[in-house]
Design a protein around this motif. Structure first.
Motif, short mmCIF file in Angstrom:
data_model
loop_
_atom_site.label_atom_id
_atom_site.label_comp_id
_atom_site.label_asym_id
_atom_site.label_seq_id
_atom_site.Cartn_x
_atom_site.Cartn_y
_atom_site.Cartn_z
N ALA A 25 22.02 -4.42 6.30
CA ALA A 25 23.01 -5.52 6.22
C ALA A 25 22.31 -6.88 6.18
CB ALA A 25 23.98 -5.44 7.39
N LEU A 26 21.20 -7.01 6.93
CA LEU A 26 20.47 -8.28 6.96
C LEU A 26 19.91 -8.65 5.59
CD1 LEU A 26 18.37 -8.38 10.24
CD2 LEU A 26 20.19 -9.94 9.52
N SER A 27 19.61 -7.62 4.77
CA SER A 27 19.00 -7.93 3.46
C SER A 27 20.05 -8.17 2.37
CB SER A 27 18.01 -6.83 3.06
OG SER A 27 18.69 -5.61 2.95
N VAL A 28 21.33 -7.94 2.69
CA VAL A 28 22.39 -8.16 1.68
C VAL A 28 22.62 -9.66 1.50
CG1 VAL A 28 24.87 -7.85 1.20
CG2 VAL A 28 23.54 -5.96 2.19
N LYS A 29 22.68 -10.07 0.22
CA LYS A 29 22.96 -11.49 -0.05
C LYS A 29 24.44 -11.63 -0.39
CE LYS A 29 18.32 -11.87 -1.81
NZ LYS A 29 18.11 -10.41 -1.81
N GLY A 30 25.01 -12.76 -0.08
CA GLY A 30 26.45 -12.99 -0.33
C GLY A 30 26.78 -12.69 -1.79
N GLY A 31 27.91 -12.04 -2.02
CA GLY A 31 28.36 -11.82 -3.40
C GLY A 31 27.84 -10.55 -4.04
N GLU A 32 27.07 -9.75 -3.31
CA GLU A 32 26.52 -8.53 -3.92
C GLU A 32 27.62 -7.50 -4.23
OE1 GLU A 32 23.30 -6.54 -1.95
OE2 GLU A 32 21.96 -8.25 -2.12
N HIS A 66 28.70 12.50 -10.76
CA HIS A 66 29.56 12.08 -11.87
C HIS A 66 29.76 10.57 -11.92
CE1 HIS A 66 31.43 16.36 -11.56
NE2 HIS A 66 30.24 16.37 -12.14
N LEU A 67 29.16 9.82 -11.00
CA LEU A 67 29.45 8.38 -10.91
C LEU A 67 29.04 7.62 -12.19
CD1 LEU A 67 28.45 7.71 -7.19
CD2 LEU A 67 30.76 7.78 -8.16
N ALA A 68 27.99 8.12 -12.87
CA ALA A 68 27.52 7.40 -14.06
C ALA A 68 28.54 7.45 -15.19
CB ALA A 68 26.19 8.00 -14.52
N ARG A 69 29.47 8.41 -15.13
CA ARG A 69 30.45 8.57 -16.22
C ARG A 69 31.60 7.57 -16.12
NH1 ARG A 69 31.80 14.93 -15.95
NH2 ARG A 69 29.67 15.69 -15.75
N ILE A 70 31.69 6.86 -14.99
CA ILE A 70 32.87 6.00 -14.76
C ILE A 70 32.80 4.71 -15.56
CG2 ILE A 70 34.12 4.71 -12.94
CD1 ILE A 70 33.47 6.99 -11.04
N GLY A 71 31.59 4.30 -15.93
CA GLY A 71 31.45 3.08 -16.72
C GLY A 71 31.41 1.83 -15.87
N PHE A 72 30.83 1.90 -14.68
CA PHE A 72 30.66 0.73 -13.81
C PHE A 72 29.74 -0.30 -14.46
CE2 PHE A 72 31.31 3.83 -10.20
CZ PHE A 72 32.40 3.19 -9.63
N GLU A 73 29.97 -1.59 -14.18
CA GLU A 73 28.96 -2.62 -14.45
C GLU A 73 27.84 -2.37 -13.45
OE1 GLU A 73 28.85 -5.29 -16.72
OE2 GLU A 73 30.45 -4.10 -17.63
N PRO A 74 26.58 -2.73 -13.74
CA PRO A 74 25.47 -2.39 -12.83
C PRO A 74 25.65 -2.98 -11.41
CG PRO A 74 24.65 -3.15 -14.94
CD PRO A 74 26.12 -3.38 -14.97
N PHE A 75 25.15 -2.24 -10.44
CA PHE A 75 25.23 -2.64 -9.02
C PHE A 75 23.98 -3.40 -8.59
CE2 PHE A 75 28.21 0.83 -9.33
CZ PHE A 75 29.27 0.38 -8.55
N ASP A 76 24.16 -4.29 -7.59
CA ASP A 76 23.03 -5.02 -7.00
C ASP A 76 22.29 -4.15 -5.98
OD1 ASP A 76 23.61 -7.67 -8.14
OD2 ASP A 76 25.45 -7.50 -6.95
N ARG A 77 23.03 -3.23 -5.33
CA ARG A 77 22.42 -2.44 -4.25
C ARG A 77 23.11 -1.07 -4.18
NH1 ARG A 77 19.42 -4.51 -0.10
NH2 ARG A 77 20.04 -6.58 -0.78
#
Ligand code: SAM
Length: 219
Positions: free
Chosen positions: A68-75, A132-143
């Motif tokens: 949690a400490l390494s998460v930046k706002g808006g991730e 199966h998560l890659a099939r959903i078409g998410f925009e890329p994640f920060d973490r």
């Protein structure tokens, strides 16, 4: 004897260890009148958990606080093996949104309950197989959080595909040798990797975390 020593205890269960794909415990009630459902509190987060139906490990509280400490706002984050949501709900305090997936319907049921309990409206629960998560078409994640220590490495290529260039994957794995999973990591990214021990698991085996910065070739 335990109930006499700790009057606040409602139930005492005998634990035969964690089993199966959902990593649940075989519990036998040996004293008291309650059920195996309880509320765990850590760093201001309340987690309702029933270890006979879902996996939960209070010993990872410090690890969750470290991430949690390494998460930046808006991730934008995804927890691929979210269980009842301890990582997802903790990280949601700083993140813009956290997707939380699990294959166990009982875990997702309690996850929905815990989202409401902690007013974590930016956590999106999903009953889903991580494969199966890659099939959903998410925009890329920060973490990306990968806490399924027995099998998470098998899903590393999927996680790397979901992560943005410069994003971070926290890969948890049970290992017997330092750097055991480095060759697998090197097969998916040449980015920076740091490795730490989280806790001992059994003689000669420990729960490790690899913090991986994803470097996408050609970006
Ligand atoms: N991250 C949570 C925590 O720290 O309490 C749960 C971790 S638990 C070790 C791993 C979770 O992965 C379990 O809740 C299990 O049901 C789930 N799981 C197992 N295989 C899965 C899969 N293929 N896709 C999604 N979740 C899976």
């Amino acid at each position: 004897a335990m109930m006499e020593a700790t009057p606040s205890l409602r139930t005492v269960m005998m634990d035969s260890g964690v089993k199966g794909e959902f990593r649940v415990r075989e519990l036998e009630k040996i004293a008291g009148t309650g059920t195996s459902e309880t509320v765990h509190k850590e760093f201001g987060v309340r987690i309702t958990v029933d270890p006979s139906l879902v996996y939960f490990n209070p010993r990872l509280a410090t690890e969750r606080a470290r991430v949690a400490l390494s998460v930046k706002g808006g991730e934008k984050i995804i927890d691929m093996f979210a269980g009842v949501g301890p990582f997802a709900i903790t990280l949601a305090r700083k993140a813009r949104v956290v997707f939380a997936a699990d294959l166990n319907p009982a875990a997702v049921h309690l996850l929905v309950h815990n989202i409401a309990l902690n007013r974590a409206a930016n956590v999106i629960p999903m009953l889903a197989d991580a494969a199966h998560l890659a099939r959903i078409g998410f925009e890329p994640f920060d973490r990306i959080i990968m806490n399924l220590p027995m099998a998470a490495p098998q899903f590393l290529a999927t996680a790397a595909g979901l992560c943005r260039d410069g994003g971070t994957i926290h890969l948890y794995a049970l290992q017997e040798e330092e750097g055991e999973y480095l060759p697998l990591i090197r097969a998916v990214t040449s980015g920076e990797v740091t490795e730490r021990m989280v806790r001992t698991y059994s003689p000669g085996k420990w729960h490790a975390v690899y913090d991986i910065t994803v470097k996408k070739e050609g970006c």
